[in-house]
Design a protein around this motif. Structure first.
Motif, PDB file in Angstrom:
ATOM      1  N   HIS A 186      16.422   2.309 -10.597  1.00 55.41           N
ATOM      2  CA  HIS A 186      15.737   3.448  -9.840  1.00 55.41           C
ATOM      3  C   HIS A 186      15.140   2.619  -8.592  1.00 55.41           C
ATOM      4  CE1 HIS A 186      12.116   5.597  -9.324  1.00 55.41           C
ATOM      5  NE2 HIS A 186      11.376   4.931  -9.079  1.00 55.41           N
ATOM      6  N   GLN A 187      14.817   0.965  -8.558  1.00 57.67           N
ATOM      7  CA  GLN A 187      14.268   0.388  -7.743  1.00 57.67           C
ATOM      8  C   GLN A 187      15.506  -0.191  -6.650  1.00 57.67           C
ATOM      9  OE1 GLN A 187      13.665  -3.576  -9.724  1.00 57.67           O
ATOM     10  NE2 GLN A 187      11.330  -2.760 -10.492  1.00 57.67           N
ATOM     11  N   ARG A 188      15.958   0.115  -6.259  1.00 56.11           N
ATOM     12  CA  ARG A 188      17.699  -0.122  -6.004  1.00 56.11           C
ATOM     13  C   ARG A 188      17.378   1.580  -5.010  1.00 56.11           C
ATOM     14  NH1 ARG A 188      20.322  -2.535  -9.775  1.00 56.11           N
ATOM     15  NH2 ARG A 188      21.795  -0.741 -10.523  1.00 56.11           N
ATOM     16  N   ALA A 189      17.520   2.565  -6.276  1.00 57.07           N
ATOM     17  CA  ALA A 189      17.299   3.845  -4.893  1.00 57.07           C
ATOM     18  C   ALA A 189      16.349   3.900  -4.383  1.00 57.07           C
ATOM     19  CB  ALA A 189      17.020   4.880  -6.366  1.00 57.07           C
ATOM     20  N   HIS A 190      14.920   3.986  -4.785  1.00 51.83           N
ATOM     21  CA  HIS A 190      13.788   3.496  -3.896  1.00 51.83           C
ATOM     22  C   HIS A 190      13.024   2.441  -4.348  1.00 51.83           C
ATOM     23  CE1 HIS A 190      14.513   8.232  -4.435  1.00 51.83           C
ATOM     24  NE2 HIS A 190      14.654   7.240  -6.090  1.00 51.83           N
ATOM     25  N   PRO A 191      13.106   1.787  -2.715  1.00 47.50           N
ATOM     26  CA  PRO A 191      12.690   0.650  -2.912  1.00 47.50           C
ATOM     27  C   PRO A 191      11.222   0.791  -2.275  1.00 47.50           C
ATOM     28  CG  PRO A 191      14.265   0.277  -1.077  1.00 47.50           C
ATOM     29  CD  PRO A 191      14.943   1.090  -2.217  1.00 47.50           C
ATOM     30  N   LYS A 192      10.062   0.128  -3.018  1.00 50.35           N
ATOM     31  CA  LYS A 192       9.055   0.406  -2.337  1.00 50.35           C
ATOM     32  C   LYS A 192       8.541   0.678  -0.557  1.00 50.35           C
ATOM     33  CE  LYS A 192       6.365  -0.406  -6.615  1.00 50.35           C
ATOM     34  NZ  LYS A 192       5.613   0.623  -6.916  1.00 50.35           N
ATOM     35  N   GLU A 193       9.628  -0.734  -0.158  1.00 50.47           N
ATOM     36  CA  GLU A 193       9.059  -0.968   1.697  1.00 50.47           C
ATOM     37  C   GLU A 193       9.562   0.153   2.383  1.00 50.47           C
ATOM     38  OE1 GLU A 193      13.037  -3.081   0.944  1.00 50.47           O
ATOM     39  OE2 GLU A 193      10.756  -2.902  -0.124  1.00 50.47           O
ATOM     40  N   ARG A 194      10.686   1.361   2.252  1.00 55.00           N
ATOM     41  CA  ARG A 194      11.225   2.568   1.874  1.00 55.00           C
ATOM     42  C   ARG A 194      10.156   4.335   1.735  1.00 55.00           C
ATOM     43  NH1 ARG A 194      17.335   2.890   1.485  1.00 55.00           N
ATOM     44  NH2 ARG A 194      16.797   4.205   2.679  1.00 55.00           N
ATOM     45  N   GLU A 195       8.852   3.812   0.709  1.00 57.81           N
ATOM     46  CA  GLU A 195       8.591   4.945   0.831  1.00 57.81           C
ATOM     47  C   GLU A 195       7.725   5.504   2.051  1.00 57.81           C
ATOM     48  OE1 GLU A 195       7.131   4.331  -3.137  1.00 57.81           O
ATOM     49  OE2 GLU A 195       9.049   3.827  -4.052  1.00 57.81           O
ATOM     50  N   TYR A 196       6.396   4.583   2.573  1.00 54.59           N
ATOM     51  CA  TYR A 196       6.012   5.270   3.296  1.00 54.59           C
ATOM     52  C   TYR A 196       6.008   4.780   4.693  1.00 54.59           C
ATOM     53  CZ  TYR A 196       1.078   4.887   5.540  1.00 54.59           C
ATOM     54  OH  TYR A 196       0.227   5.347   6.095  1.00 54.59           O
ATOM     55  N   ARG A 197       5.809   5.461   5.429  1.00 58.72           N
ATOM     56  CA  ARG A 197       6.285   4.865   7.289  1.00 58.72           C
ATOM     57  C   ARG A 197       4.867   5.691   8.017  1.00 58.72           C
ATOM     58  NH1 ARG A 197      10.284   7.192  10.915  1.00 58.72           N
ATOM     59  NH2 ARG A 197      10.115   6.142  13.011  1.00 58.72           N
ATOM     60  N   ALA A 198       4.752   4.594   8.361  1.00 63.00           N
ATOM     61  CA  ALA A 198       2.515   5.462   9.601  1.00 63.00           C
ATOM     62  C   ALA A 198       3.545   5.384  10.733  1.00 63.00           C
ATOM     63  CB  ALA A 198       2.221   4.005   9.089  1.00 63.00           C
ATOM     64  N   ILE A 199       2.867   6.916  11.170  1.00 62.75           N
ATOM     65  CA  ILE A 199       3.331   7.387  12.677  1.00 62.75           C
ATOM     66  C   ILE A 199       1.692   7.296  13.488  1.00 62.75           C
ATOM     67  CG2 ILE A 199       4.389   8.835  14.176  1.00 62.75           C
ATOM     68  CD1 ILE A 199       6.334   8.021  11.996  1.00 62.75           C
ATOM     69  N   THR A 200       1.968   6.446  14.503  1.00 62.23           N
ATOM     70  CA  THR A 200       1.509   6.822  15.973  1.00 62.23           C
ATOM     71  C   THR A 200       1.546   7.847  17.122  1.00 62.23           C
ATOM     72  OG1 THR A 200       1.524   4.734  16.507  1.00 62.23           O
ATOM     73  CG2 THR A 200      -0.161   4.950  14.472  1.00 62.23           C
ATOM     74  N   ALA A 201       3.064   8.189  17.074  1.00 61.93           N
ATOM     75  CA  ALA A 201       2.763   8.607  18.340  1.00 61.93           C
ATOM     76  C   ALA A 201       4.607   9.606  17.794  1.00 61.93           C
ATOM     77  CB  ALA A 201       3.346   7.651  19.804  1.00 61.93           C
ATOM     78  N   SER A 202       4.854  10.914  18.690  1.00 61.07           N
ATOM     79  CA  SER A 202       6.115  11.292  18.380  1.00 61.07           C
ATOM     80  C   SER A 202       7.308  10.590  17.900  1.00 61.07           C
ATOM     81  CB  SER A 202       6.514  12.429  19.974  1.00 61.07           C
ATOM     82  OG  SER A 202       5.112  12.679  19.580  1.00 61.07           O
ATOM     83  N   THR A 203       7.923  11.227  16.986  1.00 63.64           N
ATOM     84  CA  THR A 203       9.132  10.205  16.707  1.00 63.64           C
ATOM     85  C   THR A 203      10.103  11.261  16.209  1.00 63.64           C
ATOM     86  OG1 THR A 203       9.665   8.533  14.997  1.00 63.64           O
ATOM     87  CG2 THR A 203       8.450  10.407  14.599  1.00 63.64           C
ATOM     88  N   THR A 204      11.267  10.584  15.743  1.00 61.69           N
ATOM     89  CA  THR A 204      12.055  10.909  15.122  1.00 61.69           C
ATOM     90  C   THR A 204      13.027  10.522  12.876  1.00 61.69           C
ATOM     91  OG1 THR A 204      13.819  11.084  17.165  1.00 61.69           O
ATOM     92  CG2 THR A 204      15.036  11.371  14.729  1.00 61.69           C
ATOM     93  N   PHE A 205      13.139  11.063  12.605  1.00 60.42           N
ATOM     94  CA  PHE A 205      12.635  10.103  11.423  1.00 60.42           C
ATOM     95  C   PHE A 205      14.167  10.884  10.939  1.00 60.42           C
ATOM     96  CE2 PHE A 205      11.444  11.610   7.272  1.00 60.42           C
ATOM     97  CZ  PHE A 205      11.003  10.425   6.363  1.00 60.42           C
ATOM     98  N   GLY A 206      14.641  10.092  10.146  1.00 53.61           N
ATOM     99  CA  GLY A 206      16.494  10.090   9.726  1.00 53.61           C
ATOM    100  C   GLY A 206      16.274   9.450   8.346  1.00 53.61           C
ATOM    101  N   THR A 207      14.677   8.746   7.728  1.00 58.83           N
ATOM    102  CA  THR A 207      15.581   7.763   6.557  1.00 58.83           C
ATOM    103  C   THR A 207      14.842   7.940   5.415  1.00 58.83           C
ATOM    104  OG1 THR A 207      13.215   6.448   7.305  1.00 58.83           O
ATOM    105  CG2 THR A 207      14.860   6.304   8.590  1.00 58.83           C
ATOM    106  N   GLN A 208      15.253   7.283   4.820  1.00 60.54           N
ATOM    107  CA  GLN A 208      14.600   7.615   3.147  1.00 60.54           C
ATOM    108  C   GLN A 208      13.121   7.221   2.574  1.00 60.54           C
ATOM    109  OE1 GLN A 208      16.696   8.993   1.114  1.00 60.54           O
ATOM    110  NE2 GLN A 208      18.232   8.953   2.472  1.00 60.54           N
ATOM    111  N   HIS A 209      12.030   7.271   3.343  1.00 60.97           N
ATOM    112  CA  HIS A 209      10.715   7.238   2.866  1.00 60.97           C
ATOM    113  C   HIS A 209      10.775   8.519   3.046  1.00 60.97           C
ATOM    114  CE1 HIS A 209      11.110   4.092   6.540  1.00 60.97           C
ATOM    115  NE2 HIS A 209      10.375   3.487   5.672  1.00 60.97           N
ATOM    116  N   LYS A 210       9.565   8.651   1.527  1.00 57.00           N
ATOM    117  CA  LYS A 210       8.944   9.852   0.790  1.00 57.00           C
ATOM    118  C   LYS A 210       7.187  10.421   1.787  1.00 57.00           C
ATOM    119  CE  LYS A 210      12.156   9.799  -2.376  1.00 57.00           C
ATOM    120  NZ  LYS A 210      13.516  10.636  -1.768  1.00 57.00           N
ATOM    121  N   PHE A 211       7.076   8.973   2.173  1.00 56.09           N
ATOM    122  CA  PHE A 211       5.447   9.448   2.838  1.00 56.09           C
ATOM    123  C   PHE A 211       5.373   9.008   4.050  1.00 56.09           C
ATOM    124  CE2 PHE A 211       4.956   8.634  -1.824  1.00 56.09           C
ATOM    125  CZ  PHE A 211       3.909   9.666  -2.000  1.00 56.09           C
TER     126      PHE A 211
END
Length: 125
Positions: free
Chosen positions: A18-43
């Motif tokens: 589970h930790q390998r599949a969902h490392p914490k640093e990949r769960e959250y991404r903060a956005i402040t401008a328009s962007t393209t999203f194609g990663t495994q972030h959950k939030f």
């Protein structure tokens, strides 16, 4: 009696898996401008809505069946400056080309069926 596992693919899913599949640093991404999203972030947190923001979701992410994520107006300004979710290609979001988050603090849950995106939850503060 315990059944012996002969194929490594038959072993139970462990906490390490589970930790390998969902490392914490990949769960959250903060956005402040328009962007393209194609990663495994959950939030995907929109922390500033000083202007309209478009989040374009890449086709490679949409092709992942049962992938889900949340988009949150964390900055609290979506009523004045909308957050638009769009797809990279011909994919749809709830049958449309885009989906607008247009209420302050609105949060939506999005999932993929491998071809298109669907909103499975919506929350207003």
């Amino acid at each position: 009696t315990k059944e012996r596992v002969t194929d490594p693919g038959d072993r139970p899913f462990s906490a390490n898996d589970h930790q390998r599949a969902h490392p914490k640093e990949r769960e959250y991404r903060a956005i402040t401008a328009s962007t393209t999203f194609g990663t495994q972030h959950k939030f995907l947190a929109i922390t500033s809505t000083g202007s309209d923001i478009t989040v374009t979701i890449r086709s490679n992410l949409i092709k992942q069946v049962a992938h889900f994520f949340y988009v949150i107006d964390e900055g609290g300004g979506a009523a004045s400056n909308n957050i638009t979710l769009a797809t990279e290609g011909s994919e749809t979001i709830n049958g449309s080309g885009t989906y607008a988050i247009n209420a302050n603090r609105e949060a939506v849950g999005v999932y993929s069926n491998g071809s298109n995106l669907f909103i499975f939850a919506s929350y207003l503060e």
